[in-house]
Write a protein that holds these residues in place. Structure first.
Motif, PDB file in Angstrom:
ATOM      1  N   ILE A  56      10.728   4.439  -1.557  1.00  0.00           N
ATOM      2  CA  ILE A  56       9.756   4.954  -2.536  1.00  0.00           C
ATOM      3  C   ILE A  56      10.350   6.142  -3.295  1.00  0.00           C
ATOM      4  N   ILE A  83       4.838  12.524  -7.857  1.00  0.00           N
ATOM      5  CA  ILE A  83       4.136  11.251  -7.689  1.00  0.00           C
ATOM      6  C   ILE A  83       2.639  11.559  -7.676  1.00  0.00           C
ATOM      7  N   ALA A  84       1.875  10.855  -8.507  1.00  0.00           N
ATOM      8  CA  ALA A  84       0.415  11.006  -8.491  1.00  0.00           C
ATOM      9  C   ALA A  84      -0.243   9.876  -7.712  1.00  0.00           C
ATOM     10  N   GLU A  85       0.330   8.678  -7.825  1.00  0.00           N
ATOM     11  CA  GLU A  85      -0.265   7.523  -7.149  1.00  0.00           C
ATOM     12  C   GLU A  85       0.755   6.404  -6.999  1.00  0.00           C
ATOM     13  N   ILE A  86       0.648   5.698  -5.876  1.00  0.00           N
ATOM     14  CA  ILE A  86       1.451   4.489  -5.650  1.00  0.00           C
ATOM     15  C   ILE A  86       0.473   3.364  -5.357  1.00  0.00           C
ATOM     16  N   LYS A  87       0.666   2.244  -6.022  1.00  0.00           N
ATOM     17  CA  LYS A  87      -0.200   1.084  -5.777  1.00  0.00           C
ATOM     18  C   LYS A  87       0.662  -0.149  -5.547  1.00  0.00           C
ATOM     19  N   LYS A  88       0.122  -1.047  -4.736  1.00  0.00           N
ATOM     20  CA  LYS A  88       0.752  -2.355  -4.508  1.00  0.00           C
ATOM     21  C   LYS A  88       2.221  -2.250  -4.133  1.00  0.00           C
ATOM     22  N   PHE A  89       2.538  -1.260  -3.280  1.00  0.00           N
ATOM     23  CA  PHE A  89       3.913  -1.185  -2.766  1.00  0.00           C
ATOM     24  C   PHE A  89       4.120  -2.316  -1.777  1.00  0.00           C
ATOM     25  N   ALA A  90       5.205  -3.043  -1.941  1.00  0.00           N
ATOM     26  CA  ALA A  90       5.546  -4.114  -1.002  1.00  0.00           C
ATOM     27  C   ALA A  90       7.019  -4.002  -0.644  1.00  0.00           C
TER      28      ALA A  90
ATOM     29  N   THR B  67       4.926  -1.944   5.616  1.00  0.00           N
ATOM     30  CA  THR B  67       5.405  -3.020   4.744  1.00  0.00           C
ATOM     31  C   THR B  67       4.669  -3.078   3.413  1.00  0.00           C
ATOM     32  N   ILE B  69       1.676  -0.819   0.806  1.00  0.00           N
ATOM     33  CA  ILE B  69       0.706   0.242   0.519  1.00  0.00           C
ATOM     34  C   ILE B  69      -0.208  -0.306  -0.571  1.00  0.00           C
ATOM     35  N   ASP B  70      -1.485  -0.470  -0.234  1.00  0.00           N
ATOM     36  CA  ASP B  70      -2.429  -0.923  -1.263  1.00  0.00           C
ATOM     37  C   ASP B  70      -2.580   0.176  -2.304  1.00  0.00           C
ATOM     38  N   CYS B  72      -1.982   4.676  -2.575  1.00  0.00           N
ATOM     39  CA  CYS B  72      -1.724   6.012  -2.022  1.00  0.00           C
ATOM     40  C   CYS B  72      -1.928   7.010  -3.148  1.00  0.00           C
ATOM     41  N   LEU B  74      -2.043  11.005  -4.354  1.00  0.00           N
ATOM     42  CA  LEU B  74      -1.627  12.370  -4.022  1.00  0.00           C
ATOM     43  C   LEU B  74      -2.511  13.298  -4.835  1.00  0.00           C
TER      44      LEU B  74
END
Lengths: 141, 123
Positions: A56, A83-90, B67, B69-70, B72, B74
């Motif tokens: 990430i 980083i403000a937001e993480i979505k749909k990390f795979a 594996t 993250i829907d 996250c 901050l």
């Protein structure tokens, strides 16, 4: 097009937090970056696997390269980004010491100091990780 | 701990709803702050994500990989000087033992919320 210490022109991160070592291409809406994973990397587990956090951070610093390069080419100062937001990390494949991560990011939307990007990281052409990442650029500093 | 000595666990409490709440202290002298950022130490968001994953491992006694993250978010900046103490709440999904929700907070301030999926880690 830029590698090693040349990256420091565009991003404020420094060792031991530096997680991009190549900037292959950048324009107003896309960026392509790389990182050779060394065994000295602080995000590598015993056994030589790159952690989720490391993957990430590589993507986040790729987004920072995008912002920093576009600031630099327009003679604006390089600012800190968060980083403000993480979505749909795979996470689809493990990266190991010696691997070359190649990341491709594309702007989805941009408003004020917030940029949303679509990111994909590959190793030897195979997808290892992907996410949508929102970066806040601290332009008042 | 992946990033060695990045934080220490001061305590752990089980809540009535089954969640585990950890109290942690950040190590302001850690090397990550030399590079993030020079002259302005800010706790890297990914180090907090890593901390959530490690406390999730502690709470369930398994070695895990995060594996997916829907989402996250901050929501406040963490600095080793301004927010040296944090609480980390780990809540496992009642229906799916590989799904979790986590919150990093202290007092009235929420720093991070995360919902994600884990798998057993083999290495």
């Amino acid at each position: 097009m830029y590698s090693g210490d040349g990256i420091k022109t565009f991003i404020p991160q420094r060792e031991p937090m530096l997680m991009v070592d190549k900037l292959f291409a950048c324009d107003e809406s896309t960026v392509e970056t790389g990182l050779k994973v060394l065994d000295s990397n602080i995000f590598v587990y015993e056994g030589g696997v790159v952690s989720e956090a490391g993957m990430i951070e590589h993507i986040a610093q790729s987004a920072a390269c995008f912002a920093g390069y576009n600031d630099w080419i327009n003679n604006r100062p390089i600012v800190l980004g968060y980083i403000a937001e993480i979505k749909k990390f795979a996470l689809s494949a493990a990266a190991h010491v010696g691997d070359e991560l190649v990341s491709s990011l594309k702007v989805v939307s941009q408003a004020m100091n917030i940029t949303l990007m679509d990111a994909t990281t590959t190793i030897d052409g195979k997808v290892a990780a992907s996410c949508k990442i929102k970066i806040f650029m601290d332009k008042k500093k | 701990m992946l990033v060695k000595d990045f934080y220490t666990i001061d305590g752990k409490e089980a809540q009535a709803d089954g969640a585990a709440v950890y109290s942690v202290s950040l190590n302001a002298a850690h090397d990550v702050y030399k590079g993030h950022f020079p002259e302005r130490p800010i706790t890297p968001g990914v180090c907090n994500i890593q901390m959530i994953k490690e406390l999730a491992e502690d709470s369930c006694g398994r070695q895990l990989t995060l594996t997916a993250i829907d989402r996250c978010r901050l929501t406040s900046m963490v600095t080793p000087d301004g927010s040296p103490k944090l609480n980390v709440k780990i809540q496992w999904d009642a229906a799916d033992s590989n799904k979790l929700a986590a919150t990093i907070y202290y007092g009235d301030t929420t720093y991070m919320t995360l919902s994600g999926t884990v798998a057993e880690r083999v290495v």
